[in-house]
Every structure is written in structure tokens, then in C-alpha cells.
Design an enzyme around this catalytic site. Sequence first.
Site, PDB file in Angstrom:
ATOM      1  CE  LYS A   9      -4.198   1.705   2.333  1.00  0.00           C
ATOM      2  NZ  LYS A   9      -5.158   1.484   1.256  1.00  0.00           N
ATOM      3  CB  THR A  10       3.336   2.088  -2.531  1.00  0.00           C
ATOM      4  OG1 THR A  10       3.779   0.760  -2.265  1.00  0.00           O
ATOM      5  CG2 THR A  10       4.522   2.997  -2.719  1.00  0.00           C
TER       6      THR A  10
END
Length: 323
Positions: free
Chosen positions: A161-162
Amino acid sequence: MTPLYDRDGWIWQDGEWLAWREATTHLLSHTLHYGMGCFEGVRAYAGAKGTHLFRAAEHTRRLLDSAHSLDMPLAWDAATLIEAQRECLQRNQLSNAYLKPTVFFGAEGLGLRAKGLTTHVMIAAWDLGDYLDPRAARVGLRALTSSWARHHVNISLCRAKTNGHYVNSILALNTAVKAGFDETIMLDPEGYVAEASAANVFLLRDGVLHTPEVTSCLQGITRDSVIQLARRELGLEVGERRITRDELYTADEAFLTGTAAEILPLRELDGRRIGARGADANQALEEIDPESVTARLQGLYRRLTRGELAGYEAWLTPVTQSQ
């Protein structure tokens, strides 16, 4: 609405509590310039037994996994981060809230080599209020298939989850909103349904629930919760596979899932009414059938997150106890 920066309260950073208005970082922080960071969205709910975090262990593990995948070393373990989330709610006197644990690089230097940088972790919490107009949960969203493709597994880390991934989401969502829609559906580079801008996608057809396999889309924690609810509480078969956009057009029902969004019906895609063959997309809106699978899952999820559904106690991390 009060700006997020103009509030009273406390934010946790690297083991210390900072006054909300003083919780700042340098303009040359590496993550601000290159998007190299990761985050989580965690919900807290008030229930009959007090306030609790929902699936904090799973969210925190994903945060640690994301940081590891990005090669961002952390000095904090899962237990410390979960305890910081609990205390963040207590210090800010919150019961129903949204928390955002975030990992980011410091300002020791810039450049793509990302050498000699400190890794920081912060946790903030606030009352989310209504993520969308509450009516959306009753009548559903209008969506547009995006021309912006979702990530490919050889282009980016789809499981992480960048921070930088969400440029893609913002471009897609803003295009749809400017065209008069509520949401967007993004396809993967091969043309199969991936996800919405920040939510996973489900469709119901002939009593079977389907959702895209986890390749180009995020492995959502709400997605997993809904899969388990559908199987355990409704006895539904759930398949994870490639899905084409026309399968959404002709679905009996479709909905989106996410931590902030929870469960939202998808009533229309690209001008086609979902679940109403031949219906005019502009006809008067009606609330979804309370006996539909979507509505039943909404009800189950609401009970689940508020601690009212037996058998899921392990998903609830107590913050405060009822008196």
C-alpha cells in the site's frame, strides 16, 4: 470543514507524542519528492462493549510487509504500533475514528538511490465523518471505466500500500468525477477489472459472488472480511478470478469494499444499470432491495465492526471498555 492541520490533539511519531499543530516534517523529506512510503487506513468503532480497532493486527502486518517490500527498515514492531494506535484514540478522545499509520523517509538527502535516509513512522487519528454522502450506501454509485490502467506486477509492488500508487488512483477518480460520475473502475494492463480508485470490486451472478484475483489490485482487508462473511454467514460461494467489464454490466448486483467506504453498492457502470436489464440509467433512484446480498452484507458488516456479531472477536482490539 476544519482543515486537518488546524486541530487540537496528538500525533505519534517515532515513539513520541507531538502536539497536532507542531507535528511537521521538513520540505525536503524524501517521500514528499518521490512518493517512496507506505500507509494504512484503520477504523475504530464504538460498540456496546466500548471502542475497538477493527482488524488492527492485519492492517499493521500489511504496513510492515509494505515497508519491507519497499526496503524501508523499521525500528518498531507490530505490538508497539498497535499500542500506539490504541493510545492515539485515547489521547484524542475518539471512539469512531479513522487512523492513518504512515511510513516515510526523512530529509537527509534526495536522489533515487535513497541512501543514508532515516525511516519514520507516524500515526494520526480523526473523526472521519461521512466518507461519502450516506445516500450512496442506500442507492449506489455511478461509475465510469477509467482509461488509466491499474498497476502491473512487473511495474510496481501491487501488494504494497504505497504512497506513490495513489497518483494513479487520483488521476482516474478525478477524470470520472469531472465527467459527472461518483467513482471509477480501473482495468489492469490486460483489460480485466482490477479495482475502483481505492476499493475492491465484487459482483453477484446467479447466486455466486465473484471478485478479481489479487494480482494488479490491493489485497484489501475489507475485501477479506466480506469474503469470510459471505461464506460463513450467507453460505455463498465466492470465486476469485479474472473479470471483464461486461460481466459488471450484466451482474445481478455489484458493490465496492474498502476501510473508509465499507460496502457501497455499484448501481451503474458506463451508463448501464446493474441488475436492471434495459433500465434507463437516468430513471428515478430507488434504494437497494433490503433482501439483496449487498444489503445483507452491509448489515452484517455493520454488526461485525461494532462487535455485535459472534465469532469474530479476534478481529477487535479493545481501546476502551464500556462502563
